[in-house]
Design a protein around this motif. Structure first.
Motif, PDB file in Angstrom:
ATOM      1  N   VAL A 144      -2.764  -1.455   2.161  1.00  0.00           N
ATOM      2  CA  VAL A 144      -3.719  -0.622   2.178  1.00  0.00           C
ATOM      3  C   VAL A 144      -5.263  -0.987   1.973  1.00  0.00           C
ATOM      4  O   VAL A 144      -5.265  -1.858   0.976  1.00  0.00           O
ATOM      5  N   SER A 145      -6.073  -0.690   2.843  1.00  0.00           N
ATOM      6  CA  SER A 145      -7.451  -0.985   2.661  1.00  0.00           C
ATOM      7  C   SER A 145      -8.284   0.377   2.365  1.00  0.00           C
ATOM      8  O   SER A 145      -8.091   1.224   3.316  1.00  0.00           O
ATOM      9  N   LEU A 146      -8.944   0.415   1.323  1.00  0.00           N
ATOM     10  CA  LEU A 146      -9.810   1.655   1.209  1.00  0.00           C
ATOM     11  C   LEU A 146     -11.241   1.089   1.233  1.00  0.00           C
ATOM     12  O   LEU A 146     -11.899   0.358   0.542  1.00  0.00           O
ATOM     13  N   MET A 147     -11.940   1.966   2.205  1.00  0.00           N
ATOM     14  CA  MET A 147     -13.311   1.558   2.261  1.00  0.00           C
ATOM     15  C   MET A 147     -14.201   2.714   2.294  1.00  0.00           C
ATOM     16  O   MET A 147     -13.999   3.956   2.429  1.00  0.00           O
ATOM     17  N   ASN A 148     -15.317   2.639   1.295  1.00  0.00           N
ATOM     18  CA  ASN A 148     -16.294   3.836   1.146  1.00  0.00           C
ATOM     19  C   ASN A 148     -17.894   3.079   1.399  1.00  0.00           C
ATOM     20  O   ASN A 148     -18.172   2.295   0.754  1.00  0.00           O
ATOM     21  N   ARG A 149     -18.522   3.881   2.458  1.00  0.00           N
ATOM     22  CA  ARG A 149     -19.693   3.534   2.775  1.00  0.00           C
ATOM     23  C   ARG A 149     -19.875   1.781   2.817  1.00  0.00           C
ATOM     24  O   ARG A 149     -20.629   1.253   2.636  1.00  0.00           O
ATOM     25  N   GLY A 150     -18.753   1.374   3.911  1.00  0.00           N
ATOM     26  CA  GLY A 150     -18.760  -0.148   4.212  1.00  0.00           C
ATOM     27  C   GLY A 150     -18.338  -1.052   3.237  1.00  0.00           C
ATOM     28  O   GLY A 150     -18.322  -2.364   3.458  1.00  0.00           O
TER      29      GLY A 150
ATOM     30  N   ALA B 252      -1.252  -4.708  -1.046  1.00  0.00           N
ATOM     31  CA  ALA B 252       0.199  -3.911  -0.792  1.00  0.00           C
ATOM     32  C   ALA B 252      -0.015  -2.633  -1.249  1.00  0.00           C
ATOM     33  O   ALA B 252      -0.788  -2.228  -2.053  1.00  0.00           O
ATOM     34  N   THR B 253       0.695  -1.736  -0.622  1.00  0.00           N
ATOM     35  CA  THR B 253       0.817  -0.408  -0.822  1.00  0.00           C
ATOM     36  C   THR B 253       1.177  -0.277  -2.445  1.00  0.00           C
ATOM     37  O   THR B 253       0.395   1.018  -3.066  1.00  0.00           O
ATOM     38  N   GLY B 254       2.152  -1.012  -2.935  1.00  0.00           N
ATOM     39  CA  GLY B 254       2.349  -0.925  -4.336  1.00  0.00           C
ATOM     40  C   GLY B 254       1.201  -0.897  -5.203  1.00  0.00           C
ATOM     41  O   GLY B 254       1.034  -0.340  -6.358  1.00  0.00           O
ATOM     42  N   SER B 255       0.371  -2.022  -4.971  1.00  0.00           N
ATOM     43  CA  SER B 255      -0.651  -2.337  -5.846  1.00  0.00           C
ATOM     44  C   SER B 255      -1.917  -0.971  -5.677  1.00  0.00           C
ATOM     45  O   SER B 255      -2.510  -1.017  -6.559  1.00  0.00           O
ATOM     46  N   PHE B 256      -1.679  -0.467  -4.527  1.00  0.00           N
ATOM     47  CA  PHE B 256      -2.799   0.674  -4.552  1.00  0.00           C
ATOM     48  C   PHE B 256      -2.305   1.741  -5.362  1.00  0.00           C
ATOM     49  O   PHE B 256      -3.206   2.390  -6.117  1.00  0.00           O
ATOM     50  N   LEU B 257      -0.786   2.031  -5.096  1.00  0.00           N
ATOM     51  CA  LEU B 257      -0.329   3.208  -6.113  1.00  0.00           C
ATOM     52  C   LEU B 257      -0.568   2.930  -7.604  1.00  0.00           C
ATOM     53  O   LEU B 257      -0.385   3.817  -8.309  1.00  0.00           O
ATOM     54  N   GLU B 258      -0.435   1.594  -8.184  1.00  0.00           N
ATOM     55  CA  GLU B 258      -0.894   1.312  -9.424  1.00  0.00           C
ATOM     56  C   GLU B 258      -1.940   1.883  -9.970  1.00  0.00           C
ATOM     57  O   GLU B 258      -2.070   2.106 -11.193  1.00  0.00           O
ATOM     58  N   HIS B 259      -2.888   2.461  -9.142  1.00  0.00           N
ATOM     59  CA  HIS B 259      -4.278   3.041  -9.795  1.00  0.00           C
ATOM     60  C   HIS B 259      -3.962   4.495  -9.998  1.00  0.00           C
ATOM     61  O   HIS B 259      -4.802   4.948 -10.400  1.00  0.00           O
ATOM     62  N   ALA B 260      -2.844   5.101  -9.815  1.00  0.00           N
ATOM     63  CA  ALA B 260      -2.453   6.301  -9.927  1.00  0.00           C
ATOM     64  C   ALA B 260      -2.317   6.504 -11.500  1.00  0.00           C
ATOM     65  O   ALA B 260      -2.015   5.898 -12.393  1.00  0.00           O
ATOM     66  N   ARG B 261      -2.860   7.711 -11.942  1.00  0.00           N
ATOM     67  CA  ARG B 261      -2.462   8.243 -13.228  1.00  0.00           C
ATOM     68  C   ARG B 261      -0.942   8.229 -13.653  1.00  0.00           C
ATOM     69  O   ARG B 261      -0.440   8.427 -12.672  1.00  0.00           O
ATOM     70  N   PRO B 262      -0.900   7.757 -14.984  1.00  0.00           N
ATOM     71  CA  PRO B 262       0.515   7.581 -15.171  1.00  0.00           C
ATOM     72  C   PRO B 262       1.395   8.951 -15.155  1.00  0.00           C
ATOM     73  O   PRO B 262       2.484   9.113 -14.948  1.00  0.00           O
ATOM     74  N   ASP B 263       0.502  10.060 -15.314  1.00  0.00           N
ATOM     75  CA  ASP B 263       1.281  11.603 -15.339  1.00  0.00           C
ATOM     76  C   ASP B 263       1.277  12.120 -13.914  1.00  0.00           C
ATOM     77  O   ASP B 263       1.905  13.127 -13.856  1.00  0.00           O
ATOM     78  N   ALA B 264       0.954  11.312 -12.734  1.00  0.00           N
ATOM     79  CA  ALA B 264       0.707  11.954 -11.523  1.00  0.00           C
ATOM     80  C   ALA B 264       2.242  12.139 -10.998  1.00  0.00           C
ATOM     81  O   ALA B 264       3.146  11.466 -11.202  1.00  0.00           O
ATOM     82  N   ALA B 265       2.434  13.460 -10.520  1.00  0.00           N
ATOM     83  CA  ALA B 265       3.657  13.577  -9.760  1.00  0.00           C
ATOM     84  C   ALA B 265       3.980  12.611  -8.767  1.00  0.00           C
ATOM     85  O   ALA B 265       3.069  12.088  -8.278  1.00  0.00           O
TER      86      ALA B 265
END
Length: 200
Positions: free
Chosen positions: A155-161, A168-181
């Motif tokens: 996953v690559s996330l870009m905002n205003r360039g 990896a997708t797993g490392s992206f998902l690690e940014h989710a809140r611990p209580d996220a469904a």
């Protein structure tokens, strides 16, 4: 990257072909499925696929035979004689994948591939994409976070360039809140990286 617009700077390369210095060879290896697939009221699904394969440098008769084969692979053999203008949104997405397979692309670019599809059509499209592309790399641009969680290895996330995340997708998902469904982890990770946590 699709080769439809000349870059204003820098270079884009694929397997040794450069978009600027070897544009013809580059485009032959790249398949692009735009958000809205252009259709022709005059062409059937098979004619459309064969025509695009021919434009990519294929032999006309070989392109016609190949078009029939790949349409069957994605479950559209019974629609091959139907005008593209009369196909459903989900069927058009499958035709788009078929166009990529018909000319042996080395990479497939997808722009908002599930936009406008209902949940069932999305599931069918994802299954077809997974089975049809095999080992062909797929690069997808999407605003639908669910697409990232379900389909992506990276996953690559870009905002205003600016790249906010690449990995990896797993490392992206690690940014989710611990209580996220479980079904909302991708959305939570996106909000955290964008600095939107707590914004109503």
């Amino acid at each position: 990257m699709a080769g439809t617009v000349a870059p204003g700077g820098g270079t884009v390369r694929l397997k040794g072909s450069d978009l600027t210095s070897a544009a013809r060879a580059y485009r032959r290896h790249v398949a692009w499925l735009p958000q809205k697939l252009p259709t022709s009221r005059q062409l059937t699904a098979r004619e459309y696929v064969a025509y695009l394969a021919w434009l990519k440098g294929g032999d006309r008769s070989a392109a016609w035979e190949r078009a029939g084969t790949v349409l069957e692979q994605v479950g559209l053999a019974d629609r091959s004689g139907r005008k593209t203008a009369k196909l459903s949104g989900g069927q058009l997405r499958r035709v788009g994948i078929v166009c990529a397979l018909a000319h042996d692309a080395r990479v497939i670019l997808l722009d908002e591939p599930t936009a406008g599809l209902d949940p069932h059509q999305r599931t069918v499209f994802r299954d077809v994409l997974r089975k049809a592309t095999g080992r062909i790399p797929v690069l997808m641009s999407t605003h639908d976070i669910a697409d990232l969680a379900d389909e992506a290895n990276t996953v690559s996330l870009m905002n205003r360039g600016r790249i906010l995340h690449h990995g990896a997708t797993g490392s992206f998902l690690e940014h989710a809140r611990p209580d996220a469904a479980p079904g909302r982890r991708a959305e939570s990770a996106y909000s955290a990286l964008m600095g939107l946590e707590g914004v109503g």
